[in-house]
Every structure is written in C-alpha cells, then in structure tokens.
Design an enzyme around this catalytic site. Structure first.
Site, short mmCIF file in Angstrom:
data_model
loop_
_atom_site.label_atom_id
_atom_site.label_comp_id
_atom_site.label_asym_id
_atom_site.label_seq_id
_atom_site.Cartn_x
_atom_site.Cartn_y
_atom_site.Cartn_z
CB CYS B 80 19.14 42.04 52.02
SG CYS B 80 20.83 40.95 51.57
CB CYS B 194 24.76 42.69 57.98
SG CYS B 194 23.98 41.04 57.94
#
Lengths: 240, 240
Positions: B80, B194
């Site tokens: 992440c 992302c």
C-alpha cells in the site's frame, strides 16, 4: 480472523484469496474478512506422499498451522485438495475448526441441483484419487465419482505440474480434453478438484459443466466468517 | 520468511502476491518464497488520516506487524503506497527490515533509463500526494514528479474507491484519461502509485508508459529474499 494454510501451491493460494475477496460483499476495505495466510511453500508434495514416493508433509503442515495460531487465526481453510488427506490429523491437533473443501464442493453441487443419484467427474491429483477423498465423502450423499482413465489421468497430472511451473497455456488443452471426455462419459458436472486446475481453465466453461473447488471453499469461508452475509455471497453471480 | 502487511485493500494484496509468485524463478512449489500475509482489513483508511479526516491507522498497522513477527516473519513488505507515510514509525518499532515501495519504484525507473532529470507522473491517493511520499524520495535522485490537476485528481480518487468496491470496469476509463493527460504534459513515465490502480489498468499499457509500484515491490522482495535469484527476476519479461 481466518487462517489460510497455503502455499500448496503458491499461485493456487493467490487464486483462492482472489475468490475470497470477490465472494465477500463489500464496498470498502473494512467490509472484508481479516485473514492471515501462511504460504508454506516448503511443505513436501502431498500427492507424492500418498503414493509412497515422497516424505510425509504432515509435520510441515502442522508447523504452518502453529504459525497461524500464533498470529491469531480462529478458523482455518486449506486451499489444496490433496492436503485434505491429512484433514483429520490436523484437526485432531488444534482446537480451531478446519473447513473441509469436499464438504464445500458438496454444498455447491447441492445448490446447482446435483444430489442423490448424481454423477461427477474429477480432475484431481493421483494422490487425491488414490486417497478416495471425494469418492468417500460424496458417496455419503449418494453422488458417484468418475476419474479419467490411466492415459487421461497422466495428462491431468502433467497439466498440474505445468501450472506449478508457470506454463499455464500448455496445461489448458490437456485439461479441456479431459473435461470433454468426462462429459461424454455421462458426468453431470466436472469438479476441478485440484487448486492448480482453475488457474489453467479460467474462463473456459461455456456449458456451465465445471465446479471450482477453490471457489466453493472461498464461499464456505464467507458463510462461516460472515454468517450474516453468507447467503448474499452464495447468491452472487459467478466471479469473472 | 517474508511478512506482508496487507489488506490495504485486500484485492491489492492479492495482486501483489500474484506478482510475487510470477516474479520468482520457480519450477515447483518448493522454489517459492515462504510468505506470511496479514490481510488486516480493519486498518483505518490511510489517505483519510493524512488529510485529517479519519483516525490514525498506525496502531492497527503495528498490531498487524506484531502478528507477522509472532508468526515468524523476518522481513516486511507493505503493498500500500499511502501506508508508507508511516514507514519510519513502523520501522522504529521493529528490528525486522521493512522494504520501501518508493525505493523499489526508483530502482525500476533506473532500470528503464529514467534517472537524473527525468519527470514522472503520479497516479496516487490524495494522501500519498499530500504526504509528498514520491516527490521527496525521488527528488533525492533528481527525478521530478507531476500529479494531475484538481479535477484529474478527483477522478483518480474516485477510481480508487470504485476498485475497492469491485467496480473495476468503471474505474478504468477514468484512469486512462489521466495517464493520457500526464503523458501529454511531458511525463516520461506514469507511476501507478496506489496499489488499487494496476488492478484497474491491467493489460492497458500499449506505449510502455506505465510503471507498476506493486510489481516493483514484488521484484524488490525477490531480490531481497533470493539474492542469488534477484537478477533473474529483474530480467524476466513483464508478467502478462
């Protein structure tokens, strides 16, 4: 927290996790099932052990289970059909409930109308067939199992090895030929009863004949971990 | 054993694991990297926390890290990007080395010829941009970063939420438009910064413009866990 005793093989575990996420009704991260996954790739080959040609995988499976318990898992799933030969031995050594992949498949079969008197074909490892994992458990529901003949089964075993070696495109036609043969032999459904097989046959089921044991286990996990949402998961359209 | 602090979001973690398996030179299960994954889906939203509109995710990230340590992990990866705002805080609390996703991207950029004087576009959460995660770390290598304008960034944020809600097909055109805009604004590469974004843009890179942070982290893990095989992984063709 769901514990996944995985790595048998590693891509089959990834495929299971993808199906678990897709089967979970969710609109944001926090709606999903907390999961701890041990990809214990050092577990000796399960089929070889059943056939008497390789070492016992049970100690390594128990060690992976202990890691999951130490990390806080409260319920266990094993995305490897052949490993279920040791289901009772693993269950005897832990207080955590371990789901059974064949029960999950039986539930999927029942949901699609295959019950007493049905006949299913099996695409599985030599070890799963030799251990009678599906035959015995489905016989309790009076569902008969049929495996490919010796040549066909050799092709299935070769295809499974190809998937483990990242050679999916070569595995696919071998498996498609066996699906056709089992269908022509009168099977109502063909169960992909080795978790490598849905990787090779992804998107290859024009006649709705295939039953995916990996997806069945994922749905059983959602039903067990989210009893309030399990029915919603069962009613979801098949993942693309 | 590689520990993966995951679940941010759950499908992004699955995507990372698939790329890890594909990046590992292997012919059988036992050739892969033993991995323990905590899909800690209860970690509060990272971008909201950076923007001051949500709770601090650090305690929940530390709890997940503790589970991985208890389970035997010896090295940590976090699929992440936004969570790397807390990389230093997490690293300060553990003796296990934690890989940094921006360093992994910088290595990928260097390998494809983007070094001093290069300019990359960023598709990232509002939180990653506000925190300056890429801007600061790539500035050390004299690579400039460019984000979409306010309207474009709103579209990127909307696309990320759509992926988290399983609405990938709707996210894709929103992201493709921003890739085009960043390219037209003179970016040499566009970083999918992302981990939800490569899920939506899978197979969508005709001009070789995109850099996948998830894949870069997976390759860095192979290099770190298999120093003997890392070069082989780096030389592999891009996974399909």
């Amino acid at each position: 927290m769901l514990g996944v005793l995985g790595g048998m093989g590693p891509m089959a575990t990834v495929d299971f996790l993808a199906k678990l996420v897709r089967a979970t009704p969710a609109g944001r991260d926090q709606d999903h099932i907390p999961t701890l996954v041990c990809s214990a790739v050092d577990i000796p080959d399960r089929a070889d052990a059943i056939l008497g040609t390789g070492p016992d995988p049970l100690p390594a499976m128990r060690a992976a289970l202990a890691r999951l318990e130490a990390g806080g898992a409260t319920r266990i799933a094993i995305p490897c059909n052949t490993a279920h030969h040791w289901h009772a031995a693993l269950q005897a050594g832990t207080g955590l409930p371990i789901l059974h992949i064949v029960d999950a498949v039986a539930e999927t079969l029942a949901r699609t109308g295959i019950e007493t008197g049905g006949r299913v074909g099996l695409l599985a490892t030599d070890g799963t067939l030799r251990a009678g994992l599906y035959r015995e458990r489905l016989a309790r529901r009076e569902i008969a199992c049929r495996a490919p003949g010796p040549e066909g089964q050799a092709a299935v075993a070769a295809a499974i090895r190809l998937v483990k070696a990242h050679r999916v495109a070569e595995a696919r036609p071998l498996l498609e030929a066996q699906v056709r043969a089992l269908s022509e032999a009168g099977c109502d459904r063909v169960v992909m009863a080795c978790t490598e097989i849905p990787i090779a046959l992804a998107g290859s089921d024009p006649s709705g004949l295939l039953v995916d044991a990996t997806e069945a286990l994922a749905r059983a996990c959602v039903a067990a971990c989210r009893p309030d949402r399990g029915d919603a998961a069962a009613a979801l359209p098949r993942a693309a």
